[in-house]
Design a protein around this motif. Structure first.
Motif, short mmCIF file in Angstrom:
data_model
loop_
_atom_site.label_atom_id
_atom_site.label_comp_id
_atom_site.label_asym_id
_atom_site.label_seq_id
_atom_site.Cartn_x
_atom_site.Cartn_y
_atom_site.Cartn_z
N VAL A 28 0.91 -1.14 0.07
CA VAL A 28 -0.21 0.00 0.16
C VAL A 28 1.02 1.35 0.03
O VAL A 28 1.72 1.39 0.76
CB VAL A 28 -1.05 0.01 1.19
N THR A 30 1.74 4.98 0.56
CA THR A 30 1.45 6.37 1.27
C THR A 30 2.68 7.42 1.10
O THR A 30 3.69 7.10 1.12
CB THR A 30 1.63 5.84 2.84
N SER A 44 2.58 -3.03 4.19
CA SER A 44 1.55 -4.13 4.16
C SER A 44 0.44 -3.54 4.53
O SER A 44 -0.67 -4.39 4.24
CB SER A 44 2.06 -5.30 4.98
N CYS A 45 0.12 -2.32 4.93
CA CYS A 45 -1.21 -1.87 5.29
C CYS A 45 -1.06 -0.23 5.16
O CYS A 45 -0.14 0.36 5.33
CB CYS A 45 -1.83 -2.27 6.65
N PRO A 46 -2.36 0.38 5.25
CA PRO A 46 -1.99 1.81 5.22
C PRO A 46 -1.41 2.44 6.68
O PRO A 46 -1.70 1.91 7.57
CB PRO A 46 -3.53 2.50 5.41
N VAL A 47 -0.48 3.57 6.48
CA VAL A 47 0.43 3.78 7.52
C VAL A 47 0.44 5.35 7.69
O VAL A 47 1.43 5.90 8.31
CB VAL A 47 1.72 3.25 7.59
N ASP A 124 0.69 -4.63 12.91
CA ASP A 124 0.26 -4.59 11.64
C ASP A 124 1.02 -4.30 10.41
O ASP A 124 0.50 -4.51 9.14
CB ASP A 124 -1.06 -3.82 11.41
N VAL A 125 2.34 -4.22 10.64
CA VAL A 125 3.23 -4.02 9.38
C VAL A 125 4.34 -4.99 9.52
O VAL A 125 5.16 -5.23 10.30
CB VAL A 125 3.75 -2.55 9.57
#
Length: 253
Positions: A28, A30, A44-47, A124-125
């Motif tokens: 993802v 950003t 691996s996810c929005p940060v 979560d990362v």
């Protein structure tokens, strides 16, 4: 700040951030911008929110230290260690001494790694790439290829560095006398350095970019690279010439 002496730079290409093109990462994207800091983060996810907090804290430490130690900002030569300084500052001071440059030559790399490691500390990362003006902190679980943008060189975009998963986290940093807005005293279209410390990779790229001068700029830069402890590999591009040293795997992007 790296300024080229060989020819006029290409600010339009730099402003367009052509080196930020990413294909097939599965991560993802950003963007985080604060004053001079301009990060492209792939995770691996929005940060966005945690990354903004990390940038804020990193800049706070840098700005407070510079306010009390203006020489830290201005020096183009290595400075001694300061045991009272925050770890971030001491890492820049060490990188400057290892590479033979002022500590601010490591600023983009140290910010990229500080943000990247801060994000990896979250549950979560699992993977992250932080790019800061062409300097990269790379932490993936699969092999990755970093394409080298080298301005007007015919080799620009035609050479890549393959980074094996077991070598990460890794810093991959670039200096150029032809592109960008920071100071470089050499002729190189691109000098790319890899190192476990992104701060050191950044500082060493600056040093080697400065050394890429004379009749044999590629050979000169690689000769100096062999004396910088802690770096893993180096790629130097000057026009149609290319040279590499160390643990580096060149591939077609």
């Amino acid at each position: 700040m790296k300024r080229g002496l060989r020819r006029k730079k290409t600010p339009d290409a730099y402003r367009e951030r052509v080196y930020r093109r990413v294909a097939g990462s599965g991560l993802v994207s950003t963007f985080v911008r604060m004053v001079e800091t301009d990060l492209h983060i792939l995770a691996s996810c929005p940060v966005e929110d945690p990354a903004l907090l990390l940038v804020t804290e990193t800049r706070r430490q840098l700005e407070h230290y510079i306010a009390d130690h203006p020489l830290f900002l201005e020096s183009l030569i290595p400075l001694p260690d300061d045991p009272q300084a925050p770890p971030l500052i001491r890492e820049m001071l060490l990188a400057g001494r290892q590479a033979g440059v002022g500590p601010m030559a490591a600023v983009a790399g140290v910010v990229a790694e500080a943000v990247g490691r801060g994000l990896l500390a979250r549950d979560d990362v699992a993977e992250v790439i932080v790019e800061n003006g062409g300097d990269i902190f790379l932490a993936r679980q699969v092999a990755s290829v970093v394409s080298v943008y080298a301005g007007e060189s015919p080799l620009s975009g035609r050479v890549g560095l393959r980074i094996a998963a077991q070598r990460m986290p890794l810093g991959v940093c670039c200096s150029s006398g032809a592109i960008g807005h920071s100071l470089s005293l050499g002729q190189a279209d691109a000098v790319v350095v890899t190192a476990p410390s992104t701060a050191l990779a950044d500082a060493a790229a600056t040093r080697l970019g400065n050394e890429a001068t004379g009749r044999r700029p590629v050979e000169r830069a690689l000769e100096v690279a062999r004396g910088i402890k802690g770096i893993s590999g180096v790629l130097v591009i000057v026009g149609e010439q290319l040279g590499a040293w160390g643990d580096i795997e060149l591939v077609k992007p």
